[in-house]
Design a protein around this motif. Structure first.
Motif, PDB file in Angstrom:
ATOM      1  N   ASP A 190      -2.818  -1.747  17.815  1.00 50.62           N
ATOM      2  CA  ASP A 190      -2.057  -0.833  18.497  1.00 50.62           C
ATOM      3  C   ASP A 190      -0.574  -0.720  18.047  1.00 50.62           C
ATOM      4  O   ASP A 190      -0.300  -1.547  17.214  1.00 50.62           O
ATOM      5  CB  ASP A 190      -2.107  -1.089  20.022  1.00 50.62           C
ATOM      6  CG  ASP A 190      -1.654  -2.306  20.313  1.00 50.62           C
ATOM      7  OD1 ASP A 190      -0.813  -2.938  19.732  1.00 50.62           O
ATOM      8  OD2 ASP A 190      -1.782  -2.858  21.620  1.00 50.62           O
ATOM      9  N   ASP A 191       0.267  -0.039  18.596  1.00 49.90           N
ATOM     10  CA  ASP A 191       1.559   0.255  18.337  1.00 49.90           C
ATOM     11  C   ASP A 191       2.579  -1.213  18.354  1.00 49.90           C
ATOM     12  O   ASP A 191       3.397  -1.295  17.766  1.00 49.90           O
ATOM     13  CB  ASP A 191       2.229   1.442  19.272  1.00 49.90           C
ATOM     14  CG  ASP A 191       3.401   1.723  18.247  1.00 49.90           C
ATOM     15  OD1 ASP A 191       3.344   2.235  16.931  1.00 49.90           O
ATOM     16  OD2 ASP A 191       4.556   2.107  18.901  1.00 49.90           O
ATOM     17  N   LEU A 206       4.560   1.964   7.704  1.00 49.88           N
ATOM     18  CA  LEU A 206       3.598   1.337   6.776  1.00 49.88           C
ATOM     19  C   LEU A 206       3.114   1.864   5.547  1.00 49.88           C
ATOM     20  O   LEU A 206       2.725   1.214   4.551  1.00 49.88           O
ATOM     21  CB  LEU A 206       2.205   1.082   7.730  1.00 49.88           C
ATOM     22  CG  LEU A 206       2.344   0.086   9.148  1.00 49.88           C
ATOM     23  CD1 LEU A 206       1.058   0.563   9.927  1.00 49.88           C
ATOM     24  CD2 LEU A 206       2.230  -1.135   8.716  1.00 49.88           C
ATOM     25  N   SER A 207       3.047   3.149   5.449  1.00 46.86           N
ATOM     26  CA  SER A 207       2.814   3.907   4.205  1.00 46.86           C
ATOM     27  C   SER A 207       3.763   3.632   3.127  1.00 46.86           C
ATOM     28  O   SER A 207       3.373   3.737   1.743  1.00 46.86           O
ATOM     29  CB  SER A 207       2.652   5.418   4.385  1.00 46.86           C
ATOM     30  OG  SER A 207       1.727   5.710   5.557  1.00 46.86           O
ATOM     31  N   LYS A 208       4.932   3.328   3.402  1.00 45.51           N
ATOM     32  CA  LYS A 208       5.850   2.868   2.380  1.00 45.51           C
ATOM     33  C   LYS A 208       5.384   1.800   1.519  1.00 45.51           C
ATOM     34  O   LYS A 208       5.775   1.323   0.349  1.00 45.51           O
ATOM     35  CB  LYS A 208       7.089   2.150   3.098  1.00 45.51           C
ATOM     36  CG  LYS A 208       7.984   3.284   3.663  1.00 45.51           C
ATOM     37  CD  LYS A 208       9.215   2.899   4.444  1.00 45.51           C
ATOM     38  CE  LYS A 208      10.043   3.907   5.110  1.00 45.51           C
ATOM     39  NZ  LYS A 208      11.228   3.554   5.786  1.00 45.51           N
ATOM     40  N   LEU A 209       4.392   1.185   2.279  1.00 43.66           N
ATOM     41  CA  LEU A 209       3.773  -0.305   1.244  1.00 43.66           C
ATOM     42  C   LEU A 209       2.674   0.162  -0.025  1.00 43.66           C
ATOM     43  O   LEU A 209       2.294  -0.345  -0.618  1.00 43.66           O
ATOM     44  CB  LEU A 209       3.233  -1.234   2.022  1.00 43.66           C
ATOM     45  CG  LEU A 209       3.833  -1.809   3.068  1.00 43.66           C
ATOM     46  CD1 LEU A 209       3.182  -2.739   4.163  1.00 43.66           C
ATOM     47  CD2 LEU A 209       4.842  -2.859   2.442  1.00 43.66           C
ATOM     48  N   LYS A 210       2.556   1.557   0.130  1.00 42.96           N
ATOM     49  CA  LYS A 210       1.568   2.043  -0.872  1.00 42.96           C
ATOM     50  C   LYS A 210       2.239   1.980  -2.360  1.00 42.96           C
ATOM     51  O   LYS A 210       3.389   2.003  -2.530  1.00 42.96           O
ATOM     52  CB  LYS A 210       1.227   3.635  -0.628  1.00 42.96           C
ATOM     53  CG  LYS A 210       0.446   3.808   0.644  1.00 42.96           C
ATOM     54  CD  LYS A 210       0.196   5.379   0.877  1.00 42.96           C
ATOM     55  CE  LYS A 210      -0.621   5.500   2.096  1.00 42.96           C
ATOM     56  NZ  LYS A 210      -1.066   6.996   2.450  1.00 42.96           N
ATOM     57  N   THR A 211       1.192   1.727  -3.018  1.00 44.14           N
ATOM     58  CA  THR A 211       1.644   1.608  -4.543  1.00 44.14           C
ATOM     59  C   THR A 211       0.254   2.234  -5.307  1.00 44.14           C
ATOM     60  O   THR A 211      -0.716   2.484  -4.729  1.00 44.14           O
ATOM     61  CB  THR A 211       1.565   0.243  -5.084  1.00 44.14           C
ATOM     62  OG1 THR A 211       0.658  -0.438  -5.136  1.00 44.14           O
ATOM     63  CG2 THR A 211       3.023  -0.409  -4.188  1.00 44.14           C
ATOM     64  N   VAL A 248      -0.432   4.331  17.809  1.00 46.39           N
ATOM     65  CA  VAL A 248       0.459   3.762  16.567  1.00 46.39           C
ATOM     66  C   VAL A 248       1.423   5.269  16.341  1.00 46.39           C
ATOM     67  O   VAL A 248       0.737   6.306  15.822  1.00 46.39           O
ATOM     68  CB  VAL A 248      -0.033   3.500  15.335  1.00 46.39           C
ATOM     69  CG1 VAL A 248       0.992   3.289  13.947  1.00 46.39           C
ATOM     70  CG2 VAL A 248      -0.761   2.097  15.688  1.00 46.39           C
ATOM     71  N   THR A 249       2.767   5.257  16.466  1.00 46.16           N
ATOM     72  CA  THR A 249       3.428   6.330  16.161  1.00 46.16           C
ATOM     73  C   THR A 249       3.635   7.030  14.907  1.00 46.16           C
ATOM     74  O   THR A 249       3.327   6.026  13.962  1.00 46.16           O
ATOM     75  CB  THR A 249       5.234   6.176  16.721  1.00 46.16           C
ATOM     76  OG1 THR A 249       5.555   4.931  16.036  1.00 46.16           O
ATOM     77  CG2 THR A 249       4.950   5.599  18.303  1.00 46.16           C
ATOM     78  N   GLU A 250       3.966   8.135  14.720  1.00 46.38           N
ATOM     79  CA  GLU A 250       3.966   8.729  13.227  1.00 46.38           C
ATOM     80  C   GLU A 250       5.216   8.009  12.557  1.00 46.38           C
ATOM     81  O   GLU A 250       5.013   7.567  11.233  1.00 46.38           O
ATOM     82  CB  GLU A 250       4.480  10.161  13.472  1.00 46.38           C
ATOM     83  CG  GLU A 250       4.611  10.882  12.021  1.00 46.38           C
ATOM     84  CD  GLU A 250       3.244  11.036  11.462  1.00 46.38           C
ATOM     85  OE1 GLU A 250       3.198  10.991  10.197  1.00 46.38           O
ATOM     86  OE2 GLU A 250       2.260  10.896  12.053  1.00 46.38           O
ATOM     87  N   HIS A 269      -7.757  -0.298   5.467  1.00 41.54           N
ATOM     88  CA  HIS A 269      -7.943   0.448   6.457  1.00 41.54           C
ATOM     89  C   HIS A 269      -7.519  -0.050   7.767  1.00 41.54           C
ATOM     90  O   HIS A 269      -7.580  -1.210   8.248  1.00 41.54           O
ATOM     91  CB  HIS A 269      -9.528   0.518   6.719  1.00 41.54           C
ATOM     92  CG  HIS A 269     -10.157   0.726   5.682  1.00 41.54           C
ATOM     93  ND1 HIS A 269     -10.446   1.998   5.026  1.00 41.54           N
ATOM     94  CD2 HIS A 269     -11.061   0.149   4.693  1.00 41.54           C
ATOM     95  CE1 HIS A 269     -11.222   1.941   3.800  1.00 41.54           C
ATOM     96  NE2 HIS A 269     -11.768   0.780   3.564  1.00 41.54           N
ATOM     97  N   ILE A 270      -6.726   0.807   8.182  1.00 40.64           N
ATOM     98  CA  ILE A 270      -5.661   0.454   9.419  1.00 40.64           C
ATOM     99  C   ILE A 270      -6.603   1.204  10.856  1.00 40.64           C
ATOM    100  O   ILE A 270      -6.233   2.613  10.523  1.00 40.64           O
ATOM    101  CB  ILE A 270      -4.362   0.746   9.538  1.00 40.64           C
ATOM    102  CG1 ILE A 270      -3.819  -0.142   8.464  1.00 40.64           C
ATOM    103  CG2 ILE A 270      -3.773   0.503  10.759  1.00 40.64           C
ATOM    104  CD1 ILE A 270      -2.221   0.102   8.206  1.00 40.64           C
ATOM    105  N   ILE A 271      -7.180   0.576  11.522  1.00 43.09           N
ATOM    106  CA  ILE A 271      -7.685   1.162  12.630  1.00 43.09           C
ATOM    107  C   ILE A 271      -6.929   1.063  14.002  1.00 43.09           C
ATOM    108  O   ILE A 271      -6.478  -0.193  14.333  1.00 43.09           O
ATOM    109  CB  ILE A 271      -9.051   0.660  12.807  1.00 43.09           C
ATOM    110  CG1 ILE A 271     -10.002   0.921  11.512  1.00 43.09           C
ATOM    111  CG2 ILE A 271      -9.723   1.540  14.032  1.00 43.09           C
ATOM    112  CD1 ILE A 271     -11.253   0.444  11.572  1.00 43.09           C
ATOM    113  N   SER A 272      -6.856   2.100  14.810  1.00 44.33           N
ATOM    114  CA  SER A 272      -5.897   1.961  15.867  1.00 44.33           C
ATOM    115  C   SER A 272      -6.614   2.828  16.888  1.00 44.33           C
ATOM    116  O   SER A 272      -7.418   3.360  16.791  1.00 44.33           O
ATOM    117  CB  SER A 272      -4.446   2.404  15.810  1.00 44.33           C
ATOM    118  OG  SER A 272      -4.418   3.914  15.805  1.00 44.33           O
ATOM    119  N   ASN A 273      -5.971   2.435  18.226  1.00 39.72           N
ATOM    120  CA  ASN A 273      -6.388   3.265  19.496  1.00 39.72           C
ATOM    121  C   ASN A 273      -5.600   4.570  19.562  1.00 39.72           C
ATOM    122  O   ASN A 273      -5.830   5.097  20.628  1.00 39.72           O
ATOM    123  CB  ASN A 273      -6.326   2.526  20.537  1.00 39.72           C
ATOM    124  CG  ASN A 273      -5.080   1.959  20.791  1.00 39.72           C
ATOM    125  OD1 ASN A 273      -4.200   2.077  20.115  1.00 39.72           O
ATOM    126  ND2 ASN A 273      -4.626   1.133  22.029  1.00 39.72           N
TER     127      ASN A 273
END
Length: 298
Positions: free
Chosen positions: A11-12, A51-56, A43-45, A36-40
């Motif tokens: 969760d957030d 978290l998306s900054k970690l993408k490569t 999680v705020t935009e 895969h990130i699963i939330s309820n």
């Protein structure tokens, strides 16, 4: 190169440790990763963007929302170990139904990797439902009795799971988990962990302690049998994954875990590093040295 699939259920409140955990995985592997990130849905935009900054090119992240209303048959609240743990704890049980993959690694957000997760992925679990690390002896003694687990078997900690999703689907695991929750709610204290131990017994591959080094395992005198202690000593010196469970967390005041500095280091390029509270390492240095091994570089 085979893509390693990893799933977090959060969760957030768990976004910051999830960020550090994912970054630690990425820093120790050259393998292609699908996270895969699963939330309820909480999680705020802004936190999704963080978290998306970690993408490569070798690390992909997707976000999924599960409806908590679909998990209301599972107990939370007063009868469980922690009133603050939400239904997201049970989301990992649904992975075999939601994903079409045959294999996946589940990881708790409050973890830190010090080794290549590819070594974990490469364990052969074709004849097992899951692979996991045994929990502390004190927990084992209490939960085995309640769940009718024999003394020859181990009660595992579900903070890290290598999941054979194919076999879990074949045995209709999620349906069995829901039935267990409905029929035996009084036996569920550690949420999904109790269900996994009850339903997967006899089909669990026990992993070395180094793959789930719970805070209690880092003590100078961990509470475990002499036989297990001999196995644990080497893993204490060469842990592959640190699990900040059962103690104060690195993002809380009063954390005594000797790996909290590594945790903070993984936040240096994030927004949390700039607004993080002042850490009180000196206050707890004496306690840390007393309770924990003094690891190289700590």
């Amino acid at each position: 190169m085979e893509t390693i699939e990893i799933v977090y259920t959060i969760d957030d409140n768990c976004v910051q440790p999830c960020y550090a955990s994912i970054k630690s995985i990425a820093c120790h592997t050259k393998s292609s990763l699908l996270i895969h990130i699963i939330s309820n849905g909480t999680v705020t935009e802004k936190n999704q963007q963080e978290l998306s900054k970690l993408k490569t090119p070798h690390l992909h992240i997707d976000f999924t929302v599960f409806d908590e209303n679909s998990f209301h048959d599972f107990p939370v609240g007063n009868q469980t170990c922690n009133n603050n743990i939400p239904y997201t704890a049970y989301f990992r049980l649904y992975a075999c139904r939601y994903f079409s993959s045959d294999k996946m690694i589940y990881v708790d957000a409050d973890t830190l990797f010090l080794d290549d997760i590819a070594s974990l992925w490469n364990y052969d679990i074709s004849n097992y439902l899951i692979a996991s690390v045994p929990d502390l002896d004190s927990t084992q003694r209490k939960r085995k009795k309640v769940l009718n687990i024999s003394s020859k078997e181990q009660y595992i900690n579900s903070g890290l799971l290598v999941m054979n999703l194919k076999k879990l689907r074949e045995c209709h695991f999620f349906e069995e988990a829901r039935n267990f929750a409905l029929q035996h709610p009084e036996k569920i204290y550690f949420h999904d962990q109790d269900i996994l131990n009850a339903l997967c017994r006899g089909k669990i591959l026990y992993l070395p302690y180094r793959w789930n080094m719970i805070s209690g395992y880092l003590r100078k005198k961990p509470k475990c049998s002499l036989k297990e202690l001999l196995k644990l000593r080497e893993d204490q010196l060469n842990p592959s994954m640190i699990h900040f469970a059962g103690e104060k967390k690195p993002w809380e005041g009063g954390c005594r875990n000797p790996f909290q500095k590594q945790y903070r280091a993984y936040l240096e390029e994030s927004s949390w590093h700039k607004r993080h509270r002042a850490w009180k390492d000196k206050r707890f240095s004496v306690i840390q040295k007393y309770f924990f091994y003094k690891f190289f570089g700590i």
